[in-house]
Design an enzyme around this catalytic site. Structure first.
Site, PDB file in Angstrom:
ATOM      1  N   GLY A 120       0.810  -1.215   0.000  1.00 53.54           N
ATOM      2  CA  GLY A 120       0.000   0.000   0.000  1.00 53.54           C
ATOM      3  C   GLY A 120       0.839   1.258   0.000  1.00 53.54           C
ATOM      4  CE1 TYR A 125      -9.779   0.574   8.520  1.00 52.32           C
ATOM      5  CE2 TYR A 125     -10.221   1.743  10.562  1.00 52.32           C
ATOM      6  CZ  TYR A 125      -9.338   1.352   9.567  1.00 52.32           C
ATOM      7  OH  TYR A 125      -8.023   1.744   9.631  1.00 52.32           O
ATOM      8  CB  SER A 149       0.009   4.008  -4.271  1.00 49.81           C
ATOM      9  OG  SER A 149      -1.207   3.769  -3.579  1.00 49.81           O
ATOM     10  N   GLY A 157      -0.391   7.888   1.513  1.00 52.67           N
ATOM     11  CA  GLY A 157      -0.499   7.926   2.954  1.00 52.67           C
ATOM     12  C   GLY A 157       0.672   7.349   3.717  1.00 52.67           C
ATOM     13  CB  ILE A 158       0.700   5.233   6.772  1.00 49.71           C
ATOM     14  CG1 ILE A 158      -0.016   6.218   7.705  1.00 49.71           C
ATOM     15  CG2 ILE A 158       1.725   4.412   7.553  1.00 49.71           C
ATOM     16  CD1 ILE A 158      -0.898   5.566   8.747  1.00 49.71           C
ATOM     17  N   GLY A 159       1.846   4.308   3.927  1.00 51.25           N
ATOM     18  CA  GLY A 159       2.721   3.417   3.172  1.00 51.25           C
ATOM     19  C   GLY A 159       3.741   4.178   2.341  1.00 51.25           C
ATOM     20  CB  SER A 206      -7.077   1.381  13.033  1.00 50.49           C
ATOM     21  OG  SER A 206      -7.927   2.432  13.447  1.00 50.49           O
TER      22      SER A 206
END
Length: 295
Positions: A13, A159, A15, A17-19, A146
Site C-alpha cells: 500500500g 472497518y 502509493s 499515505g502512511i505506506g 488502527s
C-alpha cells in the site's frame, strides 16, 4: 537479523499515505525498500514515478513492485522476486481500506471487499513471506491496524471488524513464530492525515440507508470530524509520525512491543495495559500444555 545493518523491507500500500511515507522514510534511513502498489504503470503511475525519482536523486535503494494484496498469485510472485534478489527481513503490511457508514447498509460483497484487503490480504502476504523467514530463523512482520482495532466506533462497524480480526491473527502469529525468532507486531494509529478519509467506501444498500432516516448521516458527520481535525494541523495527526515509529521498530534492538499506539489515544493504551497481563497469564498457562520447545 542484525539491528544495526540495513534491512530489506517490503511495504504494501505504498502509493499513498502512511505506506508512501514509510517507504521514503525507510529508504532515507539506508534500508533496501520495495514499495508495493497496485497498477504501478496505470492508476498509480504518478506515485510510482515520484518515489522512483526521489530514490534516484537521493541515491537510495527503493524499487517499485506491482502488487494487489487480494491476489494470492501476486503475493507469492512479489515475495519470490524479492527473495531472488536479497533475503527479505521485514514485511510491513500497510495496505488497507476504511469503509465508513451505517454497518447494516453494507452488502456482504462490500464487507468481503474490505476483509479481502485488511484481513485476508495481510494473511496472504504473511504466508508468502514467512517460509523463507522461518528457514532463516529471522524476520519481522509489522501490521498496520488502527485505534479501531481495539475500540468500537459507530458507523465504523465493517472497518472495526476487519481490524479486530487482523489484530487477533497478527498476535497469534507473534506467539507461534517465537521459536523461529520472528516477531509479528501491531501499529495502532488513531486518525492521521491520510487520504483514507477521502477514499472511504460508502454503504452500497440505499434502501437500508433510507430506513435509518436522519441517523444515516453518521458517515458525513464522522468524515467531517476527521477533516476538521486534520485542518487544525496538529502535530499528533501527522502521518509522518507513524512512518517514523515504523522505522524505529525496524531498527529496535531486543524484543519489540506487540502493540504500539500512535496519535490521539482514544483509551487504547489503557485497554492494552489492562489486557496485557491477562493475555500474558493465558499464554503462560497454555505453555504448560503445549510446551516451549523450539520447532
Amino acid at each position: 537479523m542484525n539491528a544495526n545493518s540495513p534491512k530489506t523491507i517490503l511495504v504494501t500500500g505504498a502509493s499513498r499515505g502512511i505506506g508512501y511515507l514509510t517507504a521514503k522514510t525507510l529508504a532515507a534511513g539506508g534500508h533496501h525498500v520495495y514499495a508495493a502498489m497496485r497498477d504501478k504503470d496505470g492508476s498509480n503511475a504518478k506515485p510510482a514515478s515520484v518515489l522512483t525519482d526521489y530514490a534516484m536523486q537521493s541515491r537510495l535503494s527503493l524499487s517499485i513492485i506491482d502488487l494487489d494484496v487480494t491476489s494470492e498469485e501476486d503475493c507469492q510472485r512479489a515475495i519470490a522476486k524479492i527473495e531472488a534478489e536479497r533475503p527479505l527481513d521485514v514485511l510491513v503490511n500497510n495496505a488497507g481500506v476504511m469503509p465508513v457508514g451505517v454497518t447494516e447498509a453494507y452488502s456482504p460483497q462490500a464487507t468481503q471487499a474490505c476483509f479481502d484487503v485488511n484481513m485476508f490480504g495481510l494473511a496472504k502476504m504473511s504466508q508468502a513471506a514467512l517460509p523463507a523467514m522461518r528457514q532463516r530463523r529471522s524476520g519481522l512482520l509489522i501490521h498496520l491496524s488502527s485505534a479501531a482495532g481495539r475500540v468500537t466506533i459507530p458507523y465504523f462497524g465493517i472497518y472495526c471488524a476487519s481490524k479486530w480480526a487482523m489484530e487477533a491473527y497478527a498476535e497469534s502469529l507473534n506467539y507461534e513464530l517465537a521459536p523461529f525468532d520472528i516477531q509479528s507486531v501491531i501499529i495502532e494509529p488513531s486518525g492521521h492525515a491520510t487520504d483514507l478519509v477521502k477514499t472511504a467506501p460508502a454503504p452500497d444498500l440505499p434502501a437500508v440507508l433510507q430506513e435509518y432516516g436522519p441517523h444515516n448521516e453518521g458517515r458525513e458527520k464522522l468524515l467531517g470530524m476527521f477533516h476538521d481535525l486534520f485542518a487544525q494541523d496538529q502535530a499528533g495527526n501527522d502521518a509522518q509520525n507513524v512512518a517514523d515509529r515504523i522505522k524505529a521498530l525496524v531498527e529496535m534492538q531486543g524484543p519489540r512491543p506487540i502493540r504500539t499506539q500512535i496519535g490521539d489515544d482514544m483509551g487504547v493504551s489503557a485497554i492494552n495495559a489492562a489486557t496485557a497481563p491477562i493475555q500474558a497469564g493465558l499464554i503462560e498457562q497454555l505453555s504448560q500444555v503445549y510446551g516451549s520447545e523450539e520447532q
